[in-house]
Design a protein around this motif. Structure first.
Motif, PDB file in Angstrom:
ATOM      1  N   LYS A 112       0.730  -1.507  -0.391  1.00  2.00           N
ATOM      2  CA  LYS A 112       0.294   0.564  -0.141  1.00  2.00           C
ATOM      3  C   LYS A 112       0.904   1.650   0.046  1.00  2.00           C
ATOM      4  O   LYS A 112       0.114   2.158  -0.609  1.00  2.00           O
ATOM      5  N   THR A 113       1.745   1.211   0.431  1.00  2.00           N
ATOM      6  CA  THR A 113       2.932   2.111   0.850  1.00  2.00           C
ATOM      7  C   THR A 113       3.390   2.704  -0.904  1.00  2.00           C
ATOM      8  O   THR A 113       4.250   3.334  -1.175  1.00  2.00           O
ATOM      9  N   ALA A 114       3.359   1.824  -1.049  1.00  5.65           N
ATOM     10  CA  ALA A 114       4.439   1.966  -3.293  1.00  5.65           C
ATOM     11  C   ALA A 114       3.805   3.270  -3.731  1.00  5.65           C
ATOM     12  O   ALA A 114       4.678   3.581  -4.003  1.00  5.65           O
ATOM     13  N   GLN A 115       3.109   3.665  -4.097  1.00  9.39           N
ATOM     14  CA  GLN A 115       2.904   4.973  -4.427  1.00  9.39           C
ATOM     15  C   GLN A 115       3.325   6.052  -3.544  1.00  9.39           C
ATOM     16  O   GLN A 115       3.732   7.123  -4.515  1.00  9.39           O
ATOM     17  N   ASN A 116       3.660   5.807  -2.646  1.00 13.70           N
ATOM     18  CA  ASN A 116       4.741   6.706  -2.416  1.00 13.70           C
ATOM     19  C   ASN A 116       5.934   6.672  -2.511  1.00 13.70           C
ATOM     20  O   ASN A 116       6.632   8.721  -3.131  1.00 13.70           O
ATOM     21  N   ALA A 117       6.510   6.377  -2.956  1.00 17.30           N
ATOM     22  CA  ALA A 117       7.501   6.576  -4.364  1.00 17.30           C
ATOM     23  C   ALA A 117       7.729   6.822  -5.667  1.00 17.30           C
ATOM     24  O   ALA A 117       8.316   6.758  -6.090  1.00 17.30           O
ATOM     25  N   LEU A 118       6.456   6.448  -6.123  1.00 10.52           N
ATOM     26  CA  LEU A 118       6.402   6.162  -7.421  1.00 10.52           C
ATOM     27  C   LEU A 118       5.474   7.802  -8.070  1.00 10.52           C
ATOM     28  O   LEU A 118       4.635   8.520  -7.165  1.00 10.52           O
ATOM     29  N   SER A 119       6.127   8.178  -9.423  1.00  7.43           N
ATOM     30  CA  SER A 119       5.877   9.272  -9.743  1.00  7.43           C
ATOM     31  C   SER A 119       4.057   9.103 -10.310  1.00  7.43           C
ATOM     32  O   SER A 119       3.411   8.154  -9.665  1.00  7.43           O
ATOM     33  N   ARG A 120       4.172  10.993  -9.893  1.00  6.62           N
ATOM     34  CA  ARG A 120       2.051  11.464  -9.830  1.00  6.62           C
ATOM     35  C   ARG A 120       1.787  10.113 -11.684  1.00  6.62           C
ATOM     36  O   ARG A 120       0.764   9.530 -11.361  1.00  6.62           O
ATOM     37  N   ASP A 121       2.341  10.285 -12.320  1.00  2.00           N
ATOM     38  CA  ASP A 121       2.069   8.969 -13.311  1.00  2.00           C
ATOM     39  C   ASP A 121       2.319   8.389 -13.781  1.00  2.00           C
ATOM     40  O   ASP A 121       1.286   7.196 -14.712  1.00  2.00           O
ATOM     41  N   VAL A 122       2.324   7.966 -12.824  1.00  2.10           N
ATOM     42  CA  VAL A 122       2.150   5.849 -12.554  1.00  2.10           C
ATOM     43  C   VAL A 122       0.508   5.999 -12.039  1.00  2.10           C
ATOM     44  O   VAL A 122       0.623   5.707 -11.347  1.00  2.10           O
ATOM     45  N   ILE A 123       0.103   4.479 -12.859  1.00  2.00           N
ATOM     46  CA  ILE A 123      -0.819   4.095 -12.010  1.00  2.00           C
ATOM     47  C   ILE A 123      -0.555   2.851 -11.434  1.00  2.00           C
ATOM     48  O   ILE A 123      -0.169   1.553 -12.044  1.00  2.00           O
ATOM     49  N   VAL A 124      -1.052   3.149 -10.234  1.00  2.00           N
ATOM     50  CA  VAL A 124      -1.257   1.940  -9.173  1.00  2.00           C
ATOM     51  C   VAL A 124      -2.673   1.209  -8.644  1.00  2.00           C
ATOM     52  O   VAL A 124      -3.748   1.751  -8.323  1.00  2.00           O
ATOM     53  N   LYS A 125      -1.927  -0.554  -9.366  1.00  2.00           N
ATOM     54  CA  LYS A 125      -3.294  -1.304  -8.865  1.00  2.00           C
ATOM     55  C   LYS A 125      -3.019  -2.288  -7.405  1.00  2.00           C
ATOM     56  O   LYS A 125      -2.211  -2.480  -7.438  1.00  2.00           O
ATOM     57  N   TYR A 126      -4.085  -2.414  -7.192  1.00  2.00           N
ATOM     58  CA  TYR A 126      -3.154  -3.298  -5.987  1.00  2.00           C
ATOM     59  C   TYR A 126      -4.332  -4.713  -6.667  1.00  2.00           C
ATOM     60  O   TYR A 126      -5.660  -5.215  -6.573  1.00  2.00           O
ATOM     61  N   TRP A 127      -3.595  -5.572  -6.345  1.00  2.00           N
ATOM     62  CA  TRP A 127      -4.072  -7.332  -6.043  1.00  2.00           C
ATOM     63  C   TRP A 127      -5.373  -7.248  -4.763  1.00  2.00           C
ATOM     64  O   TRP A 127      -5.555  -7.189  -4.038  1.00  2.00           O
ATOM     65  N   PRO A 128      -6.182  -8.238  -5.649  1.00  2.00           N
ATOM     66  CA  PRO A 128      -7.517  -8.915  -4.864  1.00  2.00           C
ATOM     67  C   PRO A 128      -6.321  -9.477  -3.720  1.00  2.00           C
ATOM     68  O   PRO A 128      -7.134  -8.968  -2.692  1.00  2.00           O
ATOM     69  N   SER A 129      -6.002 -10.185  -4.092  1.00  2.00           N
ATOM     70  CA  SER A 129      -5.558 -11.200  -2.965  1.00  2.00           C
ATOM     71  C   SER A 129      -4.078  -9.771  -2.420  1.00  2.00           C
ATOM     72  O   SER A 129      -3.194  -9.693  -3.047  1.00  2.00           O
ATOM     73  N   GLY A 130      -3.736 -10.939  -1.161  1.00  2.00           N
ATOM     74  CA  GLY A 130      -2.180 -10.261  -1.384  1.00  2.00           C
ATOM     75  C   GLY A 130      -0.850 -10.345  -2.386  1.00  2.00           C
ATOM     76  O   GLY A 130      -0.174  -9.961  -2.100  1.00  2.00           O
ATOM     77  N   ARG A 131      -1.103 -11.439  -2.665  1.00  2.00           N
ATOM     78  CA  ARG A 131       0.133 -12.737  -3.398  1.00  2.00           C
ATOM     79  C   ARG A 131      -1.165 -13.014  -4.788  1.00  2.00           C
ATOM     80  O   ARG A 131      -2.441 -14.092  -4.565  1.00  2.00           O
ATOM     81  N   PRO A 132      -0.856 -12.858  -5.865  1.00  2.00           N
ATOM     82  CA  PRO A 132      -1.364 -13.047  -6.637  1.00  2.00           C
ATOM     83  C   PRO A 132      -1.376 -14.050  -7.656  1.00  2.00           C
ATOM     84  O   PRO A 132      -1.023 -14.567  -8.621  1.00  2.00           O
ATOM     85  N   THR A 133      -2.042 -15.075  -6.630  1.00  2.00           N
ATOM     86  CA  THR A 133      -1.944 -17.064  -7.360  1.00  2.00           C
ATOM     87  C   THR A 133      -3.490 -17.491  -7.161  1.00  2.00           C
ATOM     88  O   THR A 133      -3.724 -18.634  -7.498  1.00  2.00           O
ATOM     89  N   GLN A 134      -4.558 -16.297  -6.732  1.00  2.00           N
ATOM     90  CA  GLN A 134      -6.154 -16.766  -6.895  1.00  2.00           C
ATOM     91  C   GLN A 134      -6.605 -16.632  -8.213  1.00  2.00           C
ATOM     92  O   GLN A 134      -6.135 -15.918  -8.918  1.00  2.00           O
ATOM     93  N   VAL A 135      -8.172 -16.843  -8.499  1.00  2.00           N
ATOM     94  CA  VAL A 135      -8.706 -16.661  -9.903  1.00  2.00           C
ATOM     95  C   VAL A 135      -9.357 -15.622  -9.372  1.00  2.00           C
ATOM     96  O   VAL A 135      -9.402 -14.877 -10.648  1.00  2.00           O
ATOM     97  N   LYS A 136      -9.408 -15.276  -8.468  1.00  2.00           N
ATOM     98  CA  LYS A 136     -10.227 -13.413  -8.641  1.00  2.00           C
ATOM     99  C   LYS A 136      -8.391 -12.283  -9.005  1.00  2.00           C
ATOM    100  O   LYS A 136      -8.750 -11.694  -9.674  1.00  2.00           O
ATOM    101  N   ASP A 137      -7.534 -12.831  -8.739  1.00  2.00           N
ATOM    102  CA  ASP A 137      -6.810 -12.418  -9.319  1.00  2.00           C
ATOM    103  C   ASP A 137      -6.535 -12.129 -10.861  1.00  2.00           C
ATOM    104  O   ASP A 137      -6.487 -11.697 -11.527  1.00  2.00           O
TER     105      ASP A 137
END
Length: 340
Positions: free
Chosen positions: A25-50
């Motif tokens: 969740k803190t990744a956006q703090n170091a990224l440029s405002r031009d970068v679009i940040v998306k968060y995985w539905p699961s903590g680790r992206p291995t589920q069907v919903k991911d």
């Protein structure tokens, strides 16, 4: 997100639209405002919903390149292949020996890697491992080493503690911490004031604590547990030497972290570590599992501080040339852009 991937995303965003998929969740703090940040539905992206989530995003944004690392590799490669993304890149930073060697898992990963148009390995050792274990054509694999920031210039002035050796990493059988403890038991016969700080957690802690008792090192070894990044770097900066006694490493990340703060490094003469340390020039190497040879290397730097200081300085200069983030990203951005 590591410093490297943050800077790479920011560099790309100056010319391209960039999406970052993360669970931090803190990744956006170091990224440029031009970068679009998306968060995985699961903590680790291995589920069907991911997979469903990523498929929808790829269909929406229609990227020309997908770069994946660690737990996101499977979902990235499978979905980007299905949606016909032109450049599908998987970053491999861990040797296969660090995972369960079950045939079904190896076969599954070999199949997933077939969906990649390019594999990036962080060392020659990793490249050969990917080729041998997963049957990937070597021509499909490029080596780009890990990189970190130049922490030596931003940390506060910290005096080197001549009596301090540090180990940083997991407490796991593959890491060779027992080899370091046996070497320390020999070293203190000639350097009785030396202490070892062990930073990290893992399944071997109880076993290693028993070994410390058996070797009569209780007053010489401190198990400090997991520490924050700043605490780790501060500890490295103040240490006389950092030791990486692993039986195998894809790259040896703690090697360049130690170099980045100007600390002397001793590591095992195997896999990715020997690619990062030039023996007797930017650090010292000892034969894997040989605690007597490690003790001799430690004795050498304790009997000759000028030699130790020269290794530390050369290590730092090597780091600036090959493993410093800003320089690494400049070179790698050209590579990726040419590949698009």
């Amino acid at each position: 997100m590591s410093d490297y991937f943050t800077d790479l995303a920011n560099t790309f965003s100056k010319k391209y639209k960039v999406l970052v998929f993360t669970d931090v969740k803190t990744a956006q703090n170091a990224l440029s405002r031009d970068v679009i940040v998306k968060y995985w539905p699961s903590g680790r992206p291995t589920q069907v919903k991911d997979f469903i989530f990523f498929y929808k995003e790829i269909r929406k944004f229609k990227p020309s390149m997908c770069i994946s690392v660690f737990g996101a590799v499977n979902v990235f490669l499978i979905i980007s292949f299905i949606t016909r993304v032109k450049a599908r890149i998987a970053w491999v930073r861990t040797l296969s020996t660090q995972f369960p060697q079950r045939k079904i898992l190896l076969c599954r990963k070999a199949l997933v890697y077939k969906f990649a148009t390019k594999i990036i390995a962080n060392s020659k050792a990793t490249k050969f491992d990917v080729s041998d274990k997963y049957f990937v054509n070597k021509n499909k694999i490029n080596v780009i080493p890990n990189a970190v920031r130049d922490y030596n210039s931003v940390l506060p002035e910290i005096k080197t503690d001549r009596n301090k050796i540090v180990y940083i990493g997991r407490l796991h059988p593959s890491k060779g911490v027992d080899v370091l403890l046996r070497a320390l038991a020999i070293l203190i016969k000639t350097s009785p004031h030396v202490n070892l700080d062990i930073i990290g957690a893992g399944s071997m802690r109880s076993e290693l604590e028993l070994l410390v008792d058996d070797l009569k090192l209780k007053n010489r070894v401190s198990f400090l547990g997991a520490k924050s990044k700043n605490e780790v770097l501060t500890c490295l900066r103040g240490a006389y030497c950092s030791v990486v006694p692993s039986y195998s490493e894809a790259f040896g990340f703690t090697v360049i972290e130690a170099m980045s703060v100007g600390t002397c490094v001793i590591g095992t003469n195997n896999t990715g570590i020997k690619e990062t340390i030039q023996d007797n020039k930017t650090g010292l190497l000892f034969e894997t599992g040989d605690h007597e040879m490690l003790a001799e290397k430690l004795r050498h730097i304790y009997s000759n501080q000028n030699f130790r200081d020269k290794l530390a300085l050369n290590g730092y200069r090597s780091f600036l040339k090959f493993y410093e983030v800003s320089e690494r990203v400049k070179q790698d951005f050209i590579f990726f852009e040419d590949y698009m």
